[in-house]
Design a protein around this motif. Sequence first.
Motif, PDB file in Angstrom:
ATOM      1  N   ASP A  56       0.859  -1.184   0.000  1.00 16.20           N
ATOM      2  CA  ASP A  56       0.000   0.000   0.000  1.00 16.20           C
ATOM      3  C   ASP A  56       0.895   1.234   0.000  1.00 16.20           C
ATOM      4  N   ALA A  57       0.728   2.071  -0.990  1.00 13.61           N
ATOM      5  CA  ALA A  57       1.488   3.325  -1.109  1.00 13.61           C
ATOM      6  C   ALA A  57       2.995   3.085  -1.027  1.00 13.61           C
ATOM      7  N   GLY A  58       3.459   1.976  -1.592  1.00 15.31           N
ATOM      8  CA  GLY A  58       4.890   1.700  -1.651  1.00 15.31           C
ATOM      9  C   GLY A  58       5.482   1.085  -0.404  1.00 15.31           C
ATOM     10  N   ALA A  59       4.650   0.709   0.573  1.00 15.75           N
ATOM     11  CA  ALA A  59       5.120   0.095   1.819  1.00 15.75           C
ATOM     12  C   ALA A  59       4.532  -1.308   1.955  1.00 15.75           C
ATOM     13  N   LEU A  60       5.173  -2.138   2.760  1.00 15.72           N
ATOM     14  CA  LEU A  60       4.662  -3.475   3.065  1.00 15.72           C
ATOM     15  C   LEU A  60       3.744  -3.356   4.267  1.00 15.72           C
TER      16      LEU A  60
END
Length: 84
Positions: A56-60
């Motif tokens: 999500d939004a470049g994060a795990l």
Amino acid sequence: MIKLLDVKTIAAHQLELTFSDHTQGVFDGARYLADRQGPLLEALRDPAYFSKCFVDAGALCWPNGLELSASRLHELSHAVKAAA
């Protein structure tokens, strides 16, 4: 700024990660959890829950709200290859 693009579960507590710099790595969740504690981390000790991760939004992320940044994962992951 590096971002996480994709995650795949490859074994219990093992994730294959694809990053925006065209690299891939393997994140060893068991090793990460071995010396860390906290209420959000406890659920991740169950391999079935650990595999419920998503990007999500470049994060795990996990359903309980825990997020690990792509830059930290990039540091912790064992590089396997450059993504095609």
